[in-house]
Design an enzyme around this catalytic site. Structure first.
Site, mmCIF file in Angstrom:
data_model
loop_
_atom_site.group_PDB
_atom_site.id
_atom_site.type_symbol
_atom_site.label_atom_id
_atom_site.label_comp_id
_atom_site.label_asym_id
_atom_site.label_seq_id
_atom_site.Cartn_x
_atom_site.Cartn_y
_atom_site.Cartn_z
ATOM 1 N N ASN A 218 0.822 -1.213 0.000
ATOM 2 C CA ASN A 218 0.000 0.000 0.000
ATOM 3 C C ASN A 218 0.855 1.262 0.000
ATOM 4 O O ASN A 218 0.367 2.344 0.281
ATOM 5 C CB ASN A 218 -0.955 0.004 1.205
ATOM 6 N N ALA A 221 3.682 7.147 -3.819
ATOM 7 C CA ALA A 221 3.910 8.593 -3.848
ATOM 8 C C ALA A 221 2.788 9.121 -4.731
ATOM 9 O O ALA A 221 2.511 8.543 -5.784
ATOM 10 C CB ALA A 221 5.263 8.915 -4.446
ATOM 11 N N GLU A 222 2.127 10.167 -4.275
ATOM 12 C CA GLU A 222 0.963 10.662 -5.007
ATOM 13 C C GLU A 222 1.063 12.157 -5.216
ATOM 14 O O GLU A 222 1.432 12.887 -4.298
ATOM 15 C CB GLU A 222 -0.312 10.374 -4.183
ATOM 16 N N HIS A 251 3.956 7.770 1.140
ATOM 17 C CA HIS A 251 3.540 6.789 2.156
ATOM 18 C C HIS A 251 4.514 5.625 2.082
ATOM 19 O O HIS A 251 4.555 4.929 1.081
ATOM 20 C CB HIS A 251 2.114 6.315 1.835
ATOM 21 N N HIS A 345 2.366 5.807 11.599
ATOM 22 C CA HIS A 345 1.169 5.112 12.100
ATOM 23 C C HIS A 345 1.416 3.659 12.495
ATOM 24 O O HIS A 345 0.480 2.888 12.598
ATOM 25 C CB HIS A 345 -0.046 5.269 11.164
ATOM 26 N N ASN A 346 2.683 3.300 12.741
ATOM 27 C CA ASN A 346 3.003 1.981 13.322
ATOM 28 C C ASN A 346 4.163 2.169 14.286
ATOM 29 O O ASN A 346 5.322 2.082 13.864
ATOM 30 C CB ASN A 346 3.464 1.000 12.229
ATOM 31 N N GLY A 394 -3.926 8.935 4.583
ATOM 32 C CA GLY A 394 -3.814 8.546 3.176
ATOM 33 C C GLY A 394 -5.026 7.738 2.775
ATOM 34 O O GLY A 394 -5.450 6.844 3.503
ATOM 35 N N THR A 396 -6.798 5.434 -0.501
ATOM 36 C CA THR A 396 -6.220 4.348 -1.280
ATOM 37 C C THR A 396 -6.111 4.862 -2.691
ATOM 38 O O THR A 396 -6.673 5.901 -3.018
ATOM 39 C CB THR A 396 -7.154 3.143 -1.269
ATOM 40 N N HIS A 420 -5.794 6.095 10.603
ATOM 41 C CA HIS A 420 -4.595 6.280 9.773
ATOM 42 C C HIS A 420 -4.878 6.202 8.284
ATOM 43 O O HIS A 420 -4.019 6.521 7.476
ATOM 44 C CB HIS A 420 -3.513 5.262 10.152
#
EC number: 6.5.1.8
Length: 497
Positions: A218, A221-222, A251, A345-346, A394, A396, A420
């Protein structure tokens, strides 16, 4: 259902007794649609025994509530779905002063410090739309992507040791980051308790070639465009001041290195549990006392893996800036390519929180959950003191992403944690069986999204259909008051592993 009780329109309670040995209650945040998914998973489990290799999320939240040293509640956020040991989207805090309290690698996840970074630019949609395909290609060429992708940053074993200890200070020294990037990063991009000697040789071997790579799954880069601004004041503080402004979201996590750190720790902790007589409801919840040798070794290695992930996102930021500067024939500075924020987020972190009216030092496990501190909290950057910590959510591939801010309610109710992302609704295997990758790509094309993918077969696993609706997730957090909506972003180009 006698152990499940709705507290508010967006919050349910799991009463002690739902599973054995619960020390605190469980709580999960959902709206109508998300609630149906949660309860359906539980019913399937009850009738068929087992959802893949994991227990249903409701059960996992309850099992975490039975771990030694837990305080408050075991909290499931709206994007919660079953994972290894802890559900993904589960937050739990353990009292550091309780000698029995534990740390569990399953409460952090295998991709340590998987997280999101958002960069702003002064470009608008009009600037980027005509060159969108070239820009997507340029990013794809600059950033190494895919499962076994190798980094482009020259690195030897000594560099890796330093990066593990120094985090973003290493990136800064090597010229891959701007000084102010660090200011806008959780932990300022460096966990000080990191100890590279606690990271196994095998983990380092996996990590060395992968620095500055995007990885698969998952991760992405956007290139995104600002679609809605809900809170003008907060957005302005972040440098977002108009619709159609272009941002870049990255991400990614700690690649094979973090995965190996988690695997190594689980092996060590199984032994520690036998020695210390720690009993858990699910063997995936392998853990060790925080102050045991195994617990401390894991926390030091986890911090090093977290530093690796920040260096990784910094390196990709550097490559992103290069790609944009090249395309627009200018400098990243001229394009105002500043980091808005970088969140993890982990991760498990030591924080001060109120428990039953007294302030305690807690080890807060956030797995698939983002820190969301309120305004005026000493650990957030000066620029954001008045609005609260930015939280990056983020979506999807092909769906929206959001920027939120932390609130006082969230600090009180969820130990300063929020969602998250979207959270899976279909397992990866089921996504591969039910979706066709060409259809997924065509759908993105119809939405006008340029896409570059290293492994097309992985596209189905990450298709929007495989996930919960990110808007429902974010709206639930907003309605529950645990975080506040600021900006909505829509993707126009996606680079994936």
């Amino acid at each position: 259902m006698k152990y499940l009780e709705r507290l508010t329109p967006s919050c349910w309670r799991i009463k002690p007794g739902f599973v054995p040995n619960m020390k605190v209650e469980g709580r999960f945040y959902v709206n109508k649609a998300l609630e149906a998914l949660m309860l359906e998973e539980l019913q399937q489990f009850a009738s068929a025994r087992g959802v893949g290799g994991f227990l249903p999320a409701v059960k996992q939240i309850a099992n975490v509530a039975s771990l030694p040293g837990i305080v408050g509640a075991s909290v499931g956020l709206p994007d919660v779905h079953s994972g290894y040991g802890f559900a993904i989207g589960n937050m739990a805090a353990f009292d550091m002063d309780d000698p029995e309290a534990i740390v569990s690698p399953g409460g952090v996840g295998f991709d340590i410090n998987c997280g999101v970074r958002l960069l702003r630019t002064n470009l608008t949609l009009e600037d980027v739309e005509p060159v969108k395909e070239q820009l997507a290609q340029s990013l794809f060429d600059h950033i190494p992507v895919g499962v076994g992708s190798k980094g482009v940053i020259p690195m030897n074993a000594k560099d890796l040791e330093e990066a593990l200890e120094m985090g973003m200070d290493w990136s800064l020294r090597e010229g891959y980051a701007w000084a102010e990037d660090k200011e806008h990063c959780e932990e300022y991009g460096r966990m000080l308790q990191a100890d590279a000697s606690k990271v196994s040789a095998r983990a380092k071997k996996r990590g060395l070639p992968q620095l500055g790579t995007l990885g698969a799954g998952n991760h992405y880069a956007e290139i995104q465009v600002v679609e809605e601004i809900y809170d003008k004041e907060a957005a302005a503080k972040m440098g977002i001041n108009k619709k159609n402004q272009i941002c870049v979201m990255i991400h990614s996590g700690s690649r094979g290195l973090g995965h190996q750190v988690a695997t190594d720790a689980l092996v060590a902790m199984e032994k520690a549990m036998k020695r210390d007589g720690i009993e858990v409801n699910d063997r995936q919840l392998a853990c060790a006392r925080i102050h045991s040798e195994e617990g401390q070794n894991y926390l030091k290695a986890m911090a090093a893996a977290a530093n690796y992930a920040w260096v990784n996102r910094s390196t990709m930021t550097f490559l992103c800036r290069q790609a944009f500067a090249k395309q627009f024939n200018t400098t990243p500075e001229e394009l105002d390519m500043h980091v808005i924020y970088d969140v993890s987020h982990n991760i498990a972190k030591t924080e001060r929180h109120m428990v039953n009216g007294t302030e305690r030092t807690l080890l807060v496990h956030r797995k698939g959950s983002t820190r969301a501190f309120p305004p005026h909290h000493p650990l957030i950057p000066v620029d954001y003191q008045l609005i609260g910590q930015p939280v990056l959510i983020g979506g999807t591939m092909g769906t929206c992403s959001y920027v939120l801010t932390g609130t006082d309610t969230g600090f009180r109710d969820t130990f300063g944690s929020t969602c998250h992302g979207a959270g899976r609704a279909l397992s990866r295997a089921k996504s591969r069986r039910t979706l066709d990758y060409q259809q997924v790509l065509d759908k993105l094309d119809k939405k006008g999204i340029a896409i570059r993918v290293a492994s097309p077969k992985l596209v189905m696993e990450e298709a929007p259909e495989s996930y919960k609706d990110v808007t429902a997730v974010v709206d639930t957090c907003h309605a529950a008051g645990i975080s506040k909506k600021v900006v909505k972003l829509r993707p126009i180009a996606v680079i994936k592993g």
